[in-house]
Design an enzyme around this catalytic site. Structure first.
Site, PDB file in Angstrom:
ATOM      1  N   LYS B  50       1.121  -1.270   0.139  1.00 59.30           N
ATOM      2  CA  LYS B  50       0.373   0.029  -0.194  1.00 59.30           C
ATOM      3  C   LYS B  50       1.211   1.287   0.199  1.00 59.30           C
ATOM      4  O   LYS B  50       0.628   2.160  -0.439  1.00 59.30           O
ATOM      5  CB  LYS B  50      -0.666   0.085   0.853  1.00 59.30           C
ATOM      6  CG  LYS B  50      -2.175  -1.342   0.865  1.00 59.30           C
ATOM      7  CD  LYS B  50      -3.643  -1.335   1.388  1.00 59.30           C
ATOM      8  CE  LYS B  50      -4.367  -2.273   1.459  1.00 59.30           C
ATOM      9  NZ  LYS B  50      -5.450  -1.237   0.688  1.00 59.30           N
ATOM     10  N   THR B  72      -7.251  10.064   4.672  1.00 53.65           N
ATOM     11  CA  THR B  72      -8.810   8.141   4.410  1.00 53.65           C
ATOM     12  C   THR B  72      -8.977   7.947   5.608  1.00 53.65           C
ATOM     13  O   THR B  72      -9.062   7.885   7.380  1.00 53.65           O
ATOM     14  CB  THR B  72      -7.983   7.360   4.303  1.00 53.65           C
ATOM     15  OG1 THR B  72      -7.529   6.427   3.644  1.00 53.65           O
ATOM     16  CG2 THR B  72      -6.018   6.725   4.824  1.00 53.65           C
ATOM     17  N   SER B  75      -8.503   0.302   7.574  1.00 48.89           N
ATOM     18  CA  SER B  75      -8.528  -0.790   9.015  1.00 48.89           C
ATOM     19  C   SER B  75      -7.146  -0.899   9.338  1.00 48.89           C
ATOM     20  O   SER B  75      -7.058  -1.850  10.639  1.00 48.89           O
ATOM     21  CB  SER B  75      -9.871  -2.205   8.772  1.00 48.89           C
ATOM     22  OG  SER B  75      -8.377  -2.573   7.426  1.00 48.89           O
ATOM     23  N   ASN B  77      -3.477  -1.327   7.082  1.00 48.70           N
ATOM     24  CA  ASN B  77      -2.088  -0.691   5.967  1.00 48.70           C
ATOM     25  C   ASN B  77      -1.872   0.697   5.436  1.00 48.70           C
ATOM     26  O   ASN B  77      -1.042   0.946   5.071  1.00 48.70           O
ATOM     27  CB  ASN B  77      -1.742  -2.279   5.506  1.00 48.70           C
ATOM     28  CG  ASN B  77      -1.555  -2.944   5.977  1.00 48.70           C
ATOM     29  OD1 ASN B  77      -0.447  -2.926   7.038  1.00 48.70           O
ATOM     30  ND2 ASN B  77      -1.240  -4.897   5.501  1.00 48.70           N
ATOM     31  N   TYR B 112       4.420   6.885  12.048  1.00 43.79           N
ATOM     32  CA  TYR B 112       4.727   7.647  11.472  1.00 43.79           C
ATOM     33  C   TYR B 112       4.495   9.018  11.385  1.00 43.79           C
ATOM     34  O   TYR B 112       3.724   9.732   9.600  1.00 43.79           O
ATOM     35  CB  TYR B 112       4.227   6.919  10.260  1.00 43.79           C
ATOM     36  CG  TYR B 112       5.155   4.904   9.713  1.00 43.79           C
ATOM     37  CD1 TYR B 112       6.085   4.806   9.285  1.00 43.79           C
ATOM     38  CD2 TYR B 112       4.359   4.205   9.312  1.00 43.79           C
ATOM     39  CE1 TYR B 112       6.960   3.872   9.542  1.00 43.79           C
ATOM     40  CE2 TYR B 112       4.484   2.395   9.421  1.00 43.79           C
ATOM     41  CZ  TYR B 112       5.991   2.647   9.425  1.00 43.79           C
ATOM     42  OH  TYR B 112       6.355   1.482   9.827  1.00 43.79           O
ATOM     43  N   GLY B 179      -7.714  -3.051  -5.597  1.00 42.15           N
ATOM     44  CA  GLY B 179      -7.341  -1.676  -6.101  1.00 42.15           C
ATOM     45  C   GLY B 179      -5.602  -2.970  -5.802  1.00 42.15           C
ATOM     46  O   GLY B 179      -4.716  -2.708  -6.942  1.00 42.15           O
ATOM     47  N   ASP B 207     -16.911 -11.367  -2.420  1.00 40.95           N
ATOM     48  CA  ASP B 207     -18.178 -10.217  -3.015  1.00 40.95           C
ATOM     49  C   ASP B 207     -17.275  -9.553  -4.380  1.00 40.95           C
ATOM     50  O   ASP B 207     -17.920  -9.346  -5.111  1.00 40.95           O
ATOM     51  CB  ASP B 207     -18.198  -8.778  -2.020  1.00 40.95           C
ATOM     52  CG  ASP B 207     -16.453  -8.411  -1.956  1.00 40.95           C
ATOM     53  OD1 ASP B 207     -16.362  -9.254  -0.866  1.00 40.95           O
ATOM     54  OD2 ASP B 207     -15.978  -7.566  -2.277  1.00 40.95           O
TER      55      ASP B 207
END
Lengths: 312, 312
Positions: B50, B72, B75, B77, B112, B179, B207
């Site tokens: 990511k 953003t 959950s 990463n 971070y 993604g 899904d």
């Protein structure tokens, strides 16, 4: 006196072992205050540095000896190493294992074609079982750590590390039977530039630390450390090498080993054994000594039993 | 139409991400019947692919947008990725996290430099919290998976893999928000040689499989898979890409995911997340299809909570 021998050893085993990667981590550098270079023997064939010594020891046997096979007693990694090294060289391997050895290690020995003989989990039972195989099969006994060819083979991990990073101030390994630290100390002496060899040892089995203090080989009364590869004691072949070439040994507690192992898993994203984390734990315990230094760490192996391993 | 854009994307983010190693294993090849090439995004900065998409999305903002920051909801990463990418580029990152997110991931976001806003663990609460930050700070919302610049950034993992191994027959990724699979499918189409893109998906949150069948974006009623990174659903930007460029999606059960993850840990000696193991599990479940093929597998990340992870 060993320089040429070490170069020949590295050449001899090079097609049978990996030149394993060296990992670095800004975050672990920040945490330790040193510049760390992790030599990842967990990525070695069969998952540990012991592949190096086992391979060298078998190649150095005569054809006649090779035909009669090799035998050892081991609680784990050396059993796998001798089995795979023997298989690669077309030699039979007889492995004496304690009946409480982790199943994952037993399965691996069988997977590599080794022949297992079970025995009680004490040194006398192991030696008797091995002696019996030597007399029955004519196989050559190869000790996991107290064998010069094993030590020379083990030294090649440190040689590779120092070839990639010639200016290390020191290199650390865990110390159990003494075979890795002895080999690494030779590598540091002959191929480093004033590079010190330092051992990390669990406080619970600090026989090597005490041996260097007393000048004779000491043993342990208990062996209940999580670093199960380090429960053995030194031998008469590796002890003089340690006396001559090792700078010092740092002892660490069990919680320090687990904490160090967790950092390696979480930050380097690699699976290493508790024994491997002992050398890193020694650095975290002595930050003042290592501050600003370039420090090599040999991560000895990555064979863990995920069923039993717990971090909390 | 994307080829030049993808090349520019790779150039644009190259100094901010690692070209991660590709690992192979004779044993896992034997077990699967295929020739496997594991692209190790667990070794990526912050521990997951990511980082690629987050970095690209922030660089593509205008100077004015960058000055107002990015926001953003994630959950895990992507929260870390956006925080670190923003820090590297001198941008503020606002992160909406569910209040049941693993502590290890929350600590990492703080480490971070990300600014955390907690919310309830449902998509409505997350979106409301993010919208509020957008209106208060003027920050730009960046979706973890349904954003073209994120998808293009993600594609660079597959581009690197195909540059190292141009003749892969197929490349697999896990599919959650879509993604990574969308980006990888673009990479396979433009830089592979008849290289198929295949998704692996937990049966419990299938899904994406159902969406490709029905032709519209489907959702999940439950999300209780161990592969916690894959609980989200597709979006209107990545879904058309999946429809056009993905060959098919393979669904796997929870025990298959855990077994596959265990094999990766034990044999590759690396720490990967359950989500990463889903693509490998898909291969083990469909050995006949993959037999003899050269198969790329993108191991998406390595951020696990060692306190809660259990193999048995």
């Amino acid at each position: 006196m060993y320089k040429q021998t070490l170069l020949e050893t590295r050449q001899r085993i090079s097609s049978f072992v990996h030149n394993t990667p060296v990992l670095t981590s800004h975050l672990l550098d920040d945490k330790s205050g040193a510049k760390l270079f992790f030599k990842c023997e967990n990525f070695q064939k069969m998952g540990a540095f012991k592949m190096r010594g086992a391979t060298n020891a078998i190649i150095q046997l005569s054809k006649e000896q090779q035909e009669r096979g090799v035998v050892t007693h081991s609680s784990g990694n050396f059993a796998q190493a001798l089995s795979l090294a023997a298989k690669n060289l077309g030699v039979n391997a007889y492995i004496v294992m304690p009946d409480n050895a982790p199943k994952v290690k037993e399965d691996a020995v069988l997977g590599y074609g080794g022949n297992i003989t079970k025995c009680e989990s004490n040194i006398q039972a192991r030696e008797e079982a091995a002696t019996q195989i030597v007399s029955e099969k004519g196989a050559t006994f190869i000790h996991p750590s107290n064998d010069l060819n094993v030590i020379l083979g083990n030294a090649t991990a440190g040689m590779e590390l120092l070839e990639a990073h010639p200016d290390l101030n020191c290199v650390l390994t865990p110390v159990g039977g003494g075979g890795l630290l002895a080999g690494t100390a030779l590598a540091a002496h002959y191929f480093g530039t004033q590079c010190k060899a330092i051992g990390g040892e669990p406080m619970l089995v600090d026989d090597a630390f005490r041996s260097l203090q007393s000048g004779k080989i000491e043993t342990n009364t208990t062996g209940n450390t999580i670093a199960d590869g380090l429960r053995t004691h030194l031998g008469d072949i590796n002890f003089p090498i340690l006396q001559q070439y090792v700078d010092h040994i740092i002892r660490v507690e069990e919680d320090e080993i687990i904490k160090a192992m967790r950092l390696l898993w979480e930050r380097l994203k690699i699976v290493v054994e508790p024994s491997s984390a002992v050398a890193f734990a020694a650095i975290l315990k002595n930050k003042a000594y290592f501050k600003g230094k370039k420090v090599g760490v040999i991560l000895s192996g990555g064979n863990v039993d995920l069923d039993t391993l717990r971090f909390s």
